[in-house]
Design a protein around this motif. Structure first.
Motif, mmCIF file in Angstrom:
data_model
loop_
_atom_site.group_PDB
_atom_site.id
_atom_site.type_symbol
_atom_site.label_atom_id
_atom_site.label_comp_id
_atom_site.label_asym_id
_atom_site.label_seq_id
_atom_site.Cartn_x
_atom_site.Cartn_y
_atom_site.Cartn_z
ATOM 1 N N SER A 1 0.808 -1.221 0.000
ATOM 2 C CA SER A 1 0.000 0.000 0.000
ATOM 3 C C SER A 1 0.844 1.275 0.000
ATOM 4 N N VAL A 2 2.116 1.198 0.383
ATOM 5 C CA VAL A 2 2.963 2.394 0.391
ATOM 6 C C VAL A 2 4.007 2.374 -0.721
ATOM 7 N N GLU A 3 4.105 1.277 -1.463
ATOM 8 C CA GLU A 3 5.142 1.198 -2.497
ATOM 9 C C GLU A 3 4.840 2.141 -3.661
ATOM 10 N N VAL A 4 3.605 2.220 -4.089
ATOM 11 C CA VAL A 4 3.207 3.167 -5.141
ATOM 12 C C VAL A 4 2.697 4.420 -4.444
ATOM 13 N N ASP A 5 3.167 5.587 -4.884
ATOM 14 C CA ASP A 5 2.768 6.809 -4.204
ATOM 15 C C ASP A 5 2.273 7.875 -5.174
ATOM 16 N N ASP A 6 2.046 9.058 -4.667
ATOM 17 C CA ASP A 6 1.495 10.153 -5.465
ATOM 18 C C ASP A 6 2.516 10.790 -6.397
ATOM 19 N N HIS A 7 3.755 10.324 -6.380
ATOM 20 C CA HIS A 7 4.810 10.945 -7.189
ATOM 21 C C HIS A 7 5.159 10.156 -8.448
ATOM 22 N N GLU A 8 4.445 9.055 -8.704
ATOM 23 C CA GLU A 8 4.785 8.209 -9.856
ATOM 24 C C GLU A 8 4.727 8.983 -11.177
ATOM 25 N N ASP A 9 3.679 9.777 -11.379
ATOM 26 C CA ASP A 9 3.502 10.467 -12.657
ATOM 27 C C ASP A 9 4.531 11.566 -12.880
ATOM 28 N N GLU A 10 4.957 12.240 -11.822
ATOM 29 C CA GLU A 10 5.912 13.338 -11.983
ATOM 30 C C GLU A 10 7.353 12.848 -12.051
ATOM 31 N N ALA A 11 7.608 11.632 -11.622
ATOM 32 C CA ALA A 11 8.975 11.107 -11.575
ATOM 33 C C ALA A 11 9.432 10.615 -12.947
ATOM 34 N N THR A 12 10.748 10.658 -13.147
ATOM 35 C CA THR A 12 11.375 10.035 -14.307
ATOM 36 C C THR A 12 11.874 8.674 -13.841
ATOM 37 N N HIS A 13 11.404 7.617 -14.502
ATOM 38 C CA HIS A 13 11.732 6.248 -14.110
ATOM 39 C C HIS A 13 12.793 5.669 -15.041
ATOM 40 N N PHE A 14 13.594 4.748 -14.507
ATOM 41 C CA PHE A 14 14.663 4.106 -15.263
ATOM 42 C C PHE A 14 14.561 2.595 -15.093
ATOM 43 N N LEU A 15 14.975 1.862 -16.137
ATOM 44 C CA LEU A 15 15.057 0.402 -16.078
ATOM 45 C C LEU A 15 16.462 -0.033 -16.460
ATOM 46 N N ALA A 16 16.952 -1.046 -15.772
ATOM 47 C CA ALA A 16 18.223 -1.682 -16.118
ATOM 48 C C ALA A 16 17.914 -3.044 -16.723
ATOM 49 N N ARG A 17 18.568 -3.328 -17.846
ATOM 50 C CA ARG A 17 18.328 -4.587 -18.558
ATOM 51 C C ARG A 17 19.618 -5.299 -18.904
ATOM 52 N N VAL A 18 19.559 -6.615 -18.831
ATOM 53 C CA VAL A 18 20.633 -7.478 -19.307
ATOM 54 C C VAL A 18 20.170 -8.058 -20.630
ATOM 55 N N GLU A 19 21.041 -8.006 -21.630
ATOM 56 C CA GLU A 19 20.671 -8.543 -22.935
ATOM 57 C C GLU A 19 20.282 -10.006 -22.809
ATOM 58 N N GLY A 20 19.151 -10.358 -23.413
ATOM 59 C CA GLY A 20 18.681 -11.734 -23.394
ATOM 60 C C GLY A 20 17.804 -12.083 -22.209
ATOM 61 N N ASP A 21 17.732 -11.202 -21.212
ATOM 62 C CA ASP A 21 16.881 -11.457 -20.045
ATOM 63 C C ASP A 21 15.576 -10.693 -20.249
ATOM 64 N N PRO A 22 14.439 -11.396 -20.309
ATOM 65 C CA PRO A 22 13.178 -10.711 -20.573
ATOM 66 C C PRO A 22 12.720 -9.783 -19.439
#
Length: 146
Positions: free
Chosen positions: A33-54
């Motif tokens: 209930s506290v992991e998602v907050d009111d700042h999700e839309d204003e934030a810039t999010h990043f993802l880290a990926r390993v090639e070949g890992d879905p």
């Protein structure tokens, strides 16, 4: 797409949430209930990926705090990929993006268990340890100069 990238789609945001839930909710016991907050839309999010890992291996976000600093949050790397340098690559990408968008300093609330990681990146502790979602944290900050 190996490396760290800015999230630009709803699917990417869902992947970021999946990493956060795996690390913070499932592994560390943070209430969902506290992991998602009111700042999700204003934030810039990043993802880290390993090639070949879905599945994305890590995520982070930042937003502009009331002070004008880049507020870095939700830095998470899946357990199986810790120790591979993904935390540093995520922070490099977040800090670079924050600089490019005009931020001259960054602030974050680090879990005390991760404070040494941030200190090695030039972050300094500010204030006392406090509890957030049942986990001890400390506020840390640094200048984002080149």
């Amino acid at each position: 797409m190996h490396g760290v990238h800015v999230v630009e789609t709803a699917a990417g945001f869902r992947e970021a949430l999946a990493v956060r839930y795996a690390v913070f909710v499932d592994e560390q016991g943070v209430p969902a209930s506290v992991e998602v907050d009111d700042h999700e839309d204003e934030a810039t999010h990043f993802l880290a990926r390993v090639e070949g890992d879905p599945a994305a291996v890590g995520t982070a976000r930042y937003r502009t705090a009331e002070s004008g600093a880049a507020k870095i949050e939700r830095v998470a790397v899946r357990d199986a990929h810790r120790g591979e340098g993904w935390g540093a690559r995520l922070m490099d990408a977040v800090e670079a993006h924050a600089r490019e968008t005009g931020h001259d300093r960054a602030v974050l609330d680090a879990q005390t268990s991760a404070a040494d990681f941030y200190a090695a990146r030039g972050y300094e502790r500010v204030g006392d340890v406090f509890d957030e979602a049942g986990i001890p944290h400390v506020t840390m900050k640094r200048a984002l100069d080149g």
